[in-house]
Design a protein around this motif. Structure first.
Motif, PDB file in Angstrom:
ATOM      1  N   LEU A  95       0.830  -1.193   0.000  1.00  0.00           N
ATOM      2  CA  LEU A  95       0.000   0.000   0.000  1.00  0.00           C
ATOM      3  C   LEU A  95       0.872   1.254   0.000  1.00  0.00           C
ATOM      4  O   LEU A  95       0.637   2.198  -0.753  1.00  0.00           O
ATOM      5  N   VAL A  96       1.899   1.250   0.830  1.00  0.00           N
ATOM      6  CA  VAL A  96       2.766   2.413   0.988  1.00  0.00           C
ATOM      7  C   VAL A  96       3.941   2.388   0.014  1.00  0.00           C
ATOM      8  O   VAL A  96       4.433   3.422  -0.408  1.00  0.00           O
ATOM      9  N   GLY A  97       4.396   1.184  -0.339  1.00  0.00           N
ATOM     10  CA  GLY A  97       5.560   1.055  -1.208  1.00  0.00           C
ATOM     11  C   GLY A  97       6.846   1.036  -0.409  1.00  0.00           C
ATOM     12  O   GLY A  97       7.752   1.833  -0.655  1.00  0.00           O
ATOM     13  N   ILE A  98       6.930   0.155   0.576  1.00  0.00           N
ATOM     14  CA  ILE A  98       8.120   0.053   1.414  1.00  0.00           C
ATOM     15  C   ILE A  98       9.124  -0.864   0.717  1.00  0.00           C
ATOM     16  O   ILE A  98       8.983  -2.082   0.715  1.00  0.00           O
ATOM     17  N   ASN A  99      10.108  -0.266   0.084  1.00  0.00           N
ATOM     18  CA  ASN A  99      11.135  -0.990  -0.685  1.00  0.00           C
ATOM     19  C   ASN A  99      10.554  -1.853  -1.796  1.00  0.00           C
ATOM     20  O   ASN A  99      11.159  -2.832  -2.204  1.00  0.00           O
ATOM     21  N   VAL A 100       9.376  -1.516  -2.264  1.00  0.00           N
ATOM     22  CA  VAL A 100       8.740  -2.133  -3.427  1.00  0.00           C
ATOM     23  C   VAL A 100       7.957  -1.026  -4.134  1.00  0.00           C
ATOM     24  O   VAL A 100       7.712   0.033  -3.556  1.00  0.00           O
TER      25      VAL A 100
END
Length: 181
Positions: free
Chosen positions: A71-76
């Protein structure tokens, strides 16, 4: 969700009865805390950690964490559809805390009706963050749709969350009191 550990200690949430779920609670709390503080996530969830979570998708909490990651884009790369799939899987496995994130996701997609449905489900599950979010809708966001604020509904939701120890809800009640609502 920052308060999950405290609730677990009080025995409120039965879905945490599996010891293996509890292993992920600290990671979930840390993830949510970083999201709420808008901290830099670089290096927080590395590929190896994400792979470990992906290997534990038979449990509800890892699905919730993976949903947050996408959802947030944590290292993706951000992937709202993948996030929704993880949140739904978490719900299927018994964790109602994912409803607030599905509500936020549908709000981003401008699907207010679905967003409110998810938040209501989160409230019925007893999630104080969902209570705060839905209360905020009734106090403020409803006017964006041409409606009138429903301060009574907002206050009831804030009070429920405040009774569970939610600091944001306590602050919102104080703001309402200052404004004479």
């Amino acid at each position: 969700l920052l308060y999950i550990k405290g609730y677990n200690a009080m025995g409120i949430f039965g879905w945490l009865s599996k010891e293996s779920e509890e292993d992920y609670i600290d990671l979930l709390a840390k993830t949510e805390n970083l999201i709420k503080q808008n901290d830099d996530f670089y290096g927080f969830i590395l590929e190896g950690e994400r792979a470990k979570l992906e290997g534990a998708t038979h449990l509800s909490v890892p699905n919730l964490i993976l949903g947050l990651i996408y959802l947030v884009g944590i290292n993706v790369s951000r992937n709202p559809n993948k996030a929704a799939n993880y949140f739904n899987r978490s719900i299927e496995l018994g964790t109602g805390f994912a409803y607030k994130y599905l509500g936020a996701l549908e709000g981003q997609r401008n699907n207010r009706k679905k967003s409110l449905e998810y938040l209501e489900k989160g409230v019925s599950f007893g999630d104080p963050d969902a209570m705060l979010m839905l209360g905020y809708y009734y106090a403020y966001e409803i006017t964006l749709e041409g409606g009138q604020p429903d301060n009574k509904k907002a206050r009831v939701l804030y009070q429920k969350a405040a009774n569970m120890g939610h600091e944001g809800a306590k602050q919102n009640i104080a703001y309402m009191d200052e404004d004479g609502r």
